[in-house]
Design an enzyme around this catalytic site. Structure first.
Site, PDB file in Angstrom:
ATOM      1  CG  LEU A   1      -2.041  -1.101   1.150  1.00 12.93           C
ATOM      2  CD1 LEU A   1      -2.915  -1.045   2.400  1.00 12.93           C
ATOM      3  CD2 LEU A   1      -2.906  -0.953  -0.100  1.00 12.93           C
ATOM      4  NE  ARG A   2       4.734   0.338  -3.753  1.00 14.79           N
ATOM      5  CZ  ARG A   2       5.542  -0.714  -3.825  1.00 14.79           C
ATOM      6  NH1 ARG A   2       6.193  -1.132  -2.755  1.00 14.79           N
ATOM      7  NH2 ARG A   2       5.715  -1.340  -4.970  1.00 14.79           N
TER       8      ARG A   2
ATOM      9  CG  ASP B   1       7.618  -8.981  -0.069  1.00 15.36           C
ATOM     10  OD1 ASP B   1       8.112  -9.953  -0.655  1.00 15.36           O
ATOM     11  OD2 ASP B   1       6.956  -8.104  -0.640  1.00 15.36           O
TER      12      ASP B   1
ATOM     13  CG  HIS C   1      11.430 -11.597  -1.188  1.00 11.78           C
ATOM     14  ND1 HIS C   1      10.728 -10.672  -1.924  1.00 11.78           N
ATOM     15  CD2 HIS C   1      12.494 -11.947  -1.960  1.00 11.78           C
ATOM     16  CE1 HIS C   1      11.353 -10.465  -3.087  1.00 11.78           C
ATOM     17  NE2 HIS C   1      12.430 -11.235  -3.117  1.00 11.78           N
TER      18      HIS C   1
ATOM     19  CG  HIS D   1       6.643 -13.486  -4.147  1.00 13.85           C
ATOM     20  ND1 HIS D   1       7.854 -13.976  -3.746  1.00 13.85           N
ATOM     21  CD2 HIS D   1       6.575 -12.209  -3.706  1.00 13.85           C
ATOM     22  CE1 HIS D   1       8.499 -13.026  -3.091  1.00 13.85           C
ATOM     23  NE2 HIS D   1       7.743 -11.947  -3.035  1.00 13.85           N
TER      24      HIS D   1
ATOM     25  CG  ASN E   1      12.266  -9.759  -6.636  1.00 11.39           C
ATOM     26  OD1 ASN E   1      12.192 -10.989  -6.551  1.00 11.39           O
ATOM     27  ND2 ASN E   1      13.143  -9.049  -5.954  1.00 11.39           N
TER      28      ASN E   1
ATOM     29  CG  ASP F   1       4.305  -9.148  -4.868  1.00  9.34           C
ATOM     30  OD1 ASP F   1       4.384  -8.155  -4.125  1.00  9.34           O
ATOM     31  OD2 ASP F   1       5.312  -9.670  -5.399  1.00  9.34           O
TER      32      ASP F   1
ATOM     33  CG  HIS G   1       6.600   0.630  -8.913  1.00  8.21           C
ATOM     34  ND1 HIS G   1       7.420   0.883  -7.827  1.00  8.21           N
ATOM     35  CD2 HIS G   1       6.629  -0.719  -9.080  1.00  8.21           C
ATOM     36  CE1 HIS G   1       7.920  -0.250  -7.386  1.00  8.21           C
ATOM     37  NE2 HIS G   1       7.455  -1.245  -8.120  1.00  8.21           N
TER      38      HIS G   1
HETATM   39 ZN   LIG Z   1       5.939  -8.088  -2.328  1.00 10.07          ZN
END
Ligand SMILES: [Zn+2]
Length: 435
Positions: free
Chosen positions: A58-59, A149, A176, A229, A275, A302, A306
């Protein structure tokens, strides 16, 4: 407000009605003449318990230009998610009780979905010093999942201590899996395509080596490990082996790893840079099979928004990640239901019931008495992905312009329609809801 949703088919079940009273699903309203009942004519739509995502970026705080808790929550509602788990690699990193409580409160204020913060495993994601895991668990946010992560907890002793620490409260370490010594400078999957393009490769073994180590550590400690992932056939084999031995390991796969391969990198379009990287056709088949046979427990988005400038550049300079909340359900239908690997009950299992179990949430069900988190889906719809119509601030979706099956029609979160007939509700400020 109370709701009577008429002519709806719970996934796999016969057509009927769903009743929501005071935010809770009920078999019958408490009074025959209950007032304030809004009738929703579902017209044969399929009802699923609200979707639960264990892997969302969610940044906020720090990168509000990429996404905010509010914009990401609106994207979640559009995707049918009534709970998302916000990854810890924000700025500042969510490695203290203060930051996770801030994210949790922002989620409550937004009001479109439950936002459960994931805490960092190590301070500043540095991989060296354990973060205050206990304080985050005891905080108002009640953190149960911890992850660095974006980075791998690569030191085996730090990983062991983290697993031991969270065992006390049955927490989960979400790894991760990426051995950094094998992926320095990597730009894509290491294989025939990377060789042809002359790009530094990210080998499958860099993921598999960490998963192999971590399932052994988790088995030794008796703790819960969750593998983020999963992207390679070898990873699926290792997790299958570990589960057969009784290791408490769960795993997720992303929608994009169920569909896309490294052949897409030939376009040099940075929207495909992610990634772990897109792998081979054989890997895609293996992760689909692993999801179908339960080796991989769940699908997680995931979702990684951006700002435009981070993706509108040459491949090597571009940021890694794709958005996913608003397309996830359709991709699962395209890759698992349409080829006959899944029924809708399996979709519910991997996108709602199992993720709720892993996170320890009382969600993932349409049983009377549970919170009314419900998504109405039109399984027969086909839609063309329109980036301009998305709620996420990020426009970095690899599915732009694609025609995809199934559409989320409405989302009820805690008994309130946050998405109705494809339109987001204008919720306004949270205090208007407080009651
Ligand atoms: Zn992630």
């Amino acid at each position: 407000m109370n709701y009577l949703i008429r002519d709806v088919s719970p996934a796999g079940g016969p057509r009927g009605e769903l009743k929501i009273e005071d935010g809770v699903l009920v078999a019958e309203f408490s009074q025959p003449g209950l007032r304030d009942v809004e009738v929703v004519e579902a017209g044969g739509l399929t009802a699923l318990p609200g979707l639960v995502d264990l892997h969302t970026h969610l940044r906020e705080p720090g990168r509000e230009d990429a996404e905010t808790v509010l914009s990401g929550s609106r994207a979640a509602a559009r995707g049918g998610f009534t709970a998302v788990h916000a990854m810890a690699n924000t700025a500042p990193v969510a490695d203290t009780a203060g930051v996770v409580e801030q994210v949790w409160r922002l989620g409550q204020e937004a009001g479109y979905t439950a936002v459960h913060p994931i805490g960092a495993v190590t301070v500043g994601l540095d991989g060296v010093q354990l973060a205050e895991l206990g304080a985050m668990a005891d905080s108002a946010a009640g953190v149960r999942i911890f992850s660095d992560d974006g980075k791998c907890v690569h030191d085996p002793l730090v990983m062991r201590r983290a697993l031991e620490y969270v065992k006390a409260f049955d927490g989960v370490i979400a790894q991760h899996a990426q051995e950094p010594r094998l992926t320095g400078g990597a730009q894509m999957h290491e294989g025939d395509v990377s060789a042809a393009l002359g790009l530094p490769g990210w080998p499958a073994v860099a993921e598999e080596a960490i998963i192999a180590r971590d399932v052994l550590l988790a088995g030794h400690v008796g703790s819960r490990l969750h593998v983020c992932h999963v992207s390679t056939a070898g990873s699926v084999d290792i997790i299958r082996w570990a589960k057969a031995r009784g290791v408490r390991v769960t795993a997720e796969v992303t929608p994009h790893h169920l569909l896309l391969t490294d052949e897409k990198v030939r376009t040099f379009d940075p929207v495909f840079k992610v990634n772990p990287p897109l792998r081979t056709d054989a890997d895609v088949h293996a992760v689909r099979e692993g999801l179908a046979d339960g080796t991989i427990d769940i699908v997680a988005t995931d979702h990684a928004p951006h700002p435009t400038e981070a993706k509108s550049c040459e491949w090597s300079a571009a940021a890694m990640g794709m958005t996913g909340l608003e397309t996830a359900l359709s991709i699962v239908v395209a890759t698992m239901v349409e080829p006959g690997l899944f029924g809708w009950d399996d979709v519910v299992r991997v996108m709602s019931t199992r993720p709720a179990e892993i996170a320890g949430l009382p969600a993932g069900t349409l049983e009377p008495g549970s919170a009314a988190d419900v998504v109405l889906v039109d399984p027969a719809a086909r839609r063309t992905v329109d980036v301009a119509a998305m709620a996420s601030t990020g426009s970095n979706t690899p599915f732009a312009g694609m025609e995809l099956p199934a559409a989320v029609h409405s989302t009820f979160f805690a008994g309130r329609p946050v998405l109705a007939a494809g339109e987001l509700a204008d919720i306004g400020k949270a205090h208007e809801w407080a009651n």
